[in-house]
Design a protein around this motif. Structure first.
Motif, PDB file in Angstrom:
ATOM      1  N   LEU A  20       0.812  -1.221   0.000  1.00  0.00           N
ATOM      2  CA  LEU A  20       0.000   0.000   0.000  1.00  0.00           C
ATOM      3  C   LEU A  20       0.842   1.267   0.000  1.00  0.00           C
ATOM      4  CD1 LEU A  20      -2.674  -1.130   2.620  1.00  0.00           C
ATOM      5  CD2 LEU A  20      -2.874  -1.150   0.132  1.00  0.00           C
ATOM      6  N   MET A  21       2.162   1.129   0.191  1.00  0.00           N
ATOM      7  CA  MET A  21       3.073   2.283   0.131  1.00  0.00           C
ATOM      8  C   MET A  21       3.310   2.653  -1.326  1.00  0.00           C
ATOM      9  SD  MET A  21       6.138   1.867   2.895  1.00  0.00           S
ATOM     10  CE  MET A  21       5.870   1.865   4.654  1.00  0.00           C
ATOM     11  N   GLN A  22       2.283   3.127  -1.967  1.00  0.00           N
ATOM     12  CA  GLN A  22       2.374   3.567  -3.363  1.00  0.00           C
ATOM     13  C   GLN A  22       1.841   4.982  -3.464  1.00  0.00           C
ATOM     14  OE1 GLN A  22       1.032   0.805  -6.480  1.00  0.00           O
ATOM     15  NE2 GLN A  22       0.369  -0.555  -4.838  1.00  0.00           N
ATOM     16  N   ASN A  23       2.500   5.800  -4.222  1.00  0.00           N
ATOM     17  CA  ASN A  23       2.038   7.184  -4.369  1.00  0.00           C
ATOM     18  C   ASN A  23       0.747   7.297  -5.163  1.00  0.00           C
ATOM     19  OD1 ASN A  23       3.842   8.708  -2.818  1.00  0.00           O
ATOM     20  ND2 ASN A  23       5.420   8.589  -4.408  1.00  0.00           N
ATOM     21  N   LYS A  24       0.295   6.192  -5.767  1.00  0.00           N
ATOM     22  CA  LYS A  24      -1.025   6.228  -6.402  1.00  0.00           C
ATOM     23  C   LYS A  24      -2.123   6.062  -5.357  1.00  0.00           C
ATOM     24  CE  LYS A  24      -1.803   1.359  -7.589  1.00  0.00           C
ATOM     25  NZ  LYS A  24      -2.167   0.419  -8.671  1.00  0.00           N
ATOM     26  N   LEU A  25      -1.751   5.569  -4.163  1.00  0.00           N
ATOM     27  CA  LEU A  25      -2.722   5.344  -3.098  1.00  0.00           C
ATOM     28  C   LEU A  25      -2.555   6.307  -1.937  1.00  0.00           C
ATOM     29  CD1 LEU A  25      -2.510   1.436  -2.847  1.00  0.00           C
ATOM     30  CD2 LEU A  25      -4.239   2.778  -4.051  1.00  0.00           C
ATOM     31  N   THR A  26      -1.345   6.805  -1.731  1.00  0.00           N
ATOM     32  CA  THR A  26      -1.060   7.592  -0.538  1.00  0.00           C
ATOM     33  C   THR A  26      -0.043   8.671  -0.878  1.00  0.00           C
ATOM     34  OG1 THR A  26      -0.386   7.443   1.781  1.00  0.00           O
ATOM     35  CG2 THR A  26       0.703   5.941   0.243  1.00  0.00           C
ATOM     36  N   ARG A  27       0.617   9.226   0.135  1.00  0.00           N
ATOM     37  CA  ARG A  27       1.672  10.222  -0.043  1.00  0.00           C
ATOM     38  C   ARG A  27       2.700  10.031   1.077  1.00  0.00           C
ATOM     39  NH1 ARG A  27      -0.842  16.155  -1.008  1.00  0.00           N
ATOM     40  NH2 ARG A  27       0.344  16.481   0.912  1.00  0.00           N
ATOM     41  N   PRO A  28       3.912  10.544   0.898  1.00  0.00           N
ATOM     42  CA  PRO A  28       4.924  10.384   1.950  1.00  0.00           C
ATOM     43  C   PRO A  28       4.537  11.014   3.284  1.00  0.00           C
ATOM     44  CG  PRO A  28       5.952  11.004  -0.117  1.00  0.00           C
ATOM     45  CD  PRO A  28       4.477  11.135  -0.331  1.00  0.00           C
ATOM     46  N   ASP A  29       3.688  12.032   3.258  1.00  0.00           N
ATOM     47  CA  ASP A  29       3.271  12.649   4.521  1.00  0.00           C
ATOM     48  C   ASP A  29       2.023  11.990   5.104  1.00  0.00           C
ATOM     49  OD1 ASP A  29       1.821  13.614   2.361  1.00  0.00           O
ATOM     50  OD2 ASP A  29       1.638  15.640   3.135  1.00  0.00           O
ATOM     51  N   CYS A  30       1.456  11.019   4.398  1.00  0.00           N
ATOM     52  CA  CYS A  30       0.272  10.305   4.878  1.00  0.00           C
ATOM     53  C   CYS A  30       0.603   8.890   5.340  1.00  0.00           C
ATOM     54  CB  CYS A  30      -0.793  10.237   3.779  1.00  0.00           C
ATOM     55  SG  CYS A  30      -1.448  11.839   3.286  1.00  0.00           S
ATOM     56  N   CYS A  31       1.858   8.462   5.151  1.00  0.00           N
ATOM     57  CA  CYS A  31       2.327   7.157   5.608  1.00  0.00           C
ATOM     58  C   CYS A  31       3.209   7.368   6.824  1.00  0.00           C
ATOM     59  CB  CYS A  31       3.146   6.478   4.517  1.00  0.00           C
ATOM     60  SG  CYS A  31       2.207   5.343   3.514  1.00  0.00           S
ATOM     61  N   TYR A  32       2.952   6.610   7.883  1.00  0.00           N
ATOM     62  CA  TYR A  32       3.679   6.779   9.141  1.00  0.00           C
ATOM     63  C   TYR A  32       4.373   5.481   9.537  1.00  0.00           C
ATOM     64  CZ  TYR A  32       1.015  11.090   9.648  1.00  0.00           C
ATOM     65  OH  TYR A  32       0.473  12.329   9.442  1.00  0.00           O
ATOM     66  N   ILE A  33       5.571   5.630  10.091  1.00  0.00           N
ATOM     67  CA  ILE A  33       6.302   4.505  10.658  1.00  0.00           C
ATOM     68  C   ILE A  33       6.307   4.679  12.170  1.00  0.00           C
ATOM     69  CG2 ILE A  33       8.476   3.253  10.746  1.00  0.00           C
ATOM     70  CD1 ILE A  33       9.178   4.475   8.044  1.00  0.00           C
ATOM     71  N   MET A  34       5.886   3.632  12.868  1.00  0.00           N
ATOM     72  CA  MET A  34       5.849   3.675  14.324  1.00  0.00           C
ATOM     73  C   MET A  34       6.969   2.818  14.889  1.00  0.00           C
ATOM     74  SD  MET A  34       2.521   3.227  16.739  1.00  0.00           S
ATOM     75  CE  MET A  34       2.605   3.707  18.467  1.00  0.00           C
ATOM     76  N   THR A  35       7.743   3.421  15.810  1.00  0.00           N
ATOM     77  CA  THR A  35       8.780   2.713  16.546  1.00  0.00           C
ATOM     78  C   THR A  35       8.518   2.944  18.029  1.00  0.00           C
ATOM     79  OG1 THR A  35      10.233   4.647  16.307  1.00  0.00           O
ATOM     80  CG2 THR A  35      10.487   2.876  14.699  1.00  0.00           C
ATOM     81  N   GLN A  36       9.447   2.554  18.882  1.00  0.00           N
ATOM     82  CA  GLN A  36       9.236   2.689  20.311  1.00  0.00           C
ATOM     83  C   GLN A  36       9.027   4.143  20.711  1.00  0.00           C
ATOM     84  OE1 GLN A  36       9.111  -0.206  22.183  1.00  0.00           O
ATOM     85  NE2 GLN A  36       8.244   1.089  23.771  1.00  0.00           N
ATOM     86  N   ASN A  37       7.821   4.473  21.151  1.00  0.00           N
ATOM     87  CA  ASN A  37       7.465   5.819  21.605  1.00  0.00           C
ATOM     88  C   ASN A  37       7.725   6.894  20.549  1.00  0.00           C
ATOM     89  OD1 ASN A  37       7.482   4.924  24.777  1.00  0.00           O
ATOM     90  ND2 ASN A  37       6.438   6.864  24.417  1.00  0.00           N
ATOM     91  N   LYS A  38       7.568   6.522  19.273  1.00  0.00           N
ATOM     92  CA  LYS A  38       7.777   7.496  18.204  1.00  0.00           C
ATOM     93  C   LYS A  38       6.944   7.115  16.992  1.00  0.00           C
ATOM     94  CE  LYS A  38      11.491   9.736  15.558  1.00  0.00           C
ATOM     95  NZ  LYS A  38      12.958   9.731  15.263  1.00  0.00           N
ATOM     96  N   ILE A  39       6.339   8.110  16.374  1.00  0.00           N
ATOM     97  CA  ILE A  39       5.619   7.883  15.121  1.00  0.00           C
ATOM     98  C   ILE A  39       5.941   9.039  14.184  1.00  0.00           C
ATOM     99  CG2 ILE A  39       3.495   8.917  16.069  1.00  0.00           C
ATOM    100  CD1 ILE A  39       1.960   6.971  14.184  1.00  0.00           C
TER     101      ILE A  39
END
Length: 379
Positions: A332-351
């Motif tokens: 789903l990480m495709q620019n036809k479906l989303t954008r770099p500012d609409c995709c989030y990566i979550m790590t320990q106490n950080k998103i």
């Protein structure tokens, strides 16, 4: 301010912060402000992400983020709740701090509303604060009242004498003062009352917010009169059924009819993935014209990647509410479906959004999935 695409007034969550709740020992800041991109502008409203997807490894806290976001539903509304998720291990187990802190920043047309509170348990309020357009209009500590104040614009002649810290002063004011639909407080309450969380897994129609009580999927479909629309929805996901209704002991059964003439209750032959699609369809016909905010946890856990894409495209086309999805599906990480500012990566106490996870300039032609797999983003 109105959405130029829909003409609808914009009510949005702009930022969320949580600390010392469940797995979030340190403060987690979830910033939903968008960046400047010239593509997929329909995913943004008023400079805020309207359609987001959250990624992260197993056990990192994606589900807890949704539970934290919907903690506000517990004490501000009478909507459906998830007691199991909130009544155990409410405070972070690795912390000596005795309370959790929550902070929501909303945009309601031209008003920015910041609501903060502290809790010791799910229904044990310690403190609440409300700020409208950088001006604090309410501060209330249930145990040390010397600094408490409430702006007269909120309460008029209402007498505030709350002794029970299980009753939010915000909710008390909302329920006991004349309705003013232009009030930022009223808009916040309407937004919160129409938030919806559900999980696309095999635990039935478990949900939080928006409504009350359980509704059987089949009865909900029957009441809607949208059997043919459901049939088409299934066909769009390459599931082809002939469907008809049957009454059995006063209940309606959705029957699947086969070329042989044999019939079986649809729910008895549907796979877990098909039932997850049914759950999505149920909410789409019963809630999507009313909700303000939608969080679907593990929305595509049982979906083929094409069905996952189909659901994302459907949600992207619905601009009337803000949506957050959690997923492991990097397809789903495709620019036809989303954008770099609409995709989030979550790590320990950080998103962090993909945009903020790299110093590289990301363009529409870039393959986000390939970049992610190759370690281009700093988690």
């Amino acid at each position: 301010m109105q959405n130029k695409l829909t003409g609808k007034k914009i009510y949005m969550l702009k930022r969320f912060e949580v600390e010392n709740f469940k797995g979030f020992k340190d403060r987690l800041v979830f910033d939903l402000q968008a960046r400047e991109y010239e593509f997929n502008k329909n995913l943004i409203s008023n400079g805020i992400v309207n359609k987001g997807i959250i990624y992260g490894k197993n056990g990192i806290g994606k589900s807890n983020l949704g539970i934290a976001l919907f903690d506000i539903v517990l004490h501000l509304t009478d909507k459906e709740r998830l007691p199991v998720q909130y009544l155990s291990n409410y405070i972070n187990l690795d912390s000596d701090k005795p309370f959790a802190e929550f902070k929501y920043t909303f945009i309601f047309e031209d008003d920015e509303v910041v609501y903060e509170y502290k809790k010791k348990e799910a229904y044990y309020l310690i403190e609440e604060s409300l700020t409208i357009n950088n001006s604090q209009v309410l501060f209330y500590n249930y145990f040390d009242k010397k600094d408490n104040f409430v702006d007269k614009s909120l309460i008029g002649n209402l007498q505030i004498e709350l002794l029970d810290n299980k009753l939010s002063i915000i909710k008390y004011i909302y329920r006991n003062t004349p309705t003013n639909q232009d009030s930022p407080l009223y808009k916040m309450m309407i937004f919160v009352e129409n938030m919806l969380w559900y999980r696309g897994l095999s635990d039935g129609n478990a949900y939080c917010g928006f409504s009350n009580g359980g509704t059987l999927l089949v009865e909900g479909l029957y009441s809607s009169g949208k059997k043919e629309e459901f049939k088409k929805f299934l066909a769009d996901n390459d599931l082809h059924y002939e469907l008809e209704w049957r009454t059995n002991n006063g209940l309606h059964e959705l029957m699947a009819k086969f070329p042989t003439g044999k019939k079986a209750p649809f729910v008895s032959i549907a796979s877990t993935g098909t039932m997850s699609l049914f759950l999505y369809f149920f909410w789409s016909i019963t809630a999507f014209n009313k909700i303000s905010f939608l969080f679907i946890d593990e929305f595509d856990a049982f979906f083929h990647y094409e069905s996952a894409e189909n659901i994302v495209l459907r949600l992207n086309a619905n601009k009337n509410f803000q949506t957050l999805l959690t997923s492991h599906n990097t397809y789903l990480m495709q620019n036809k479906l989303t954008r770099p500012d609409c995709c989030y990566i979550m790590t320990q106490n950080k998103i962090t959004s993909l945009f903020n996870s790299t110093k590289k300039e990301i363009r529409e032609a870039h393959n986000l999935e390939k970049m992610y797999i190759n370690g281009a983003f700093n988690e």
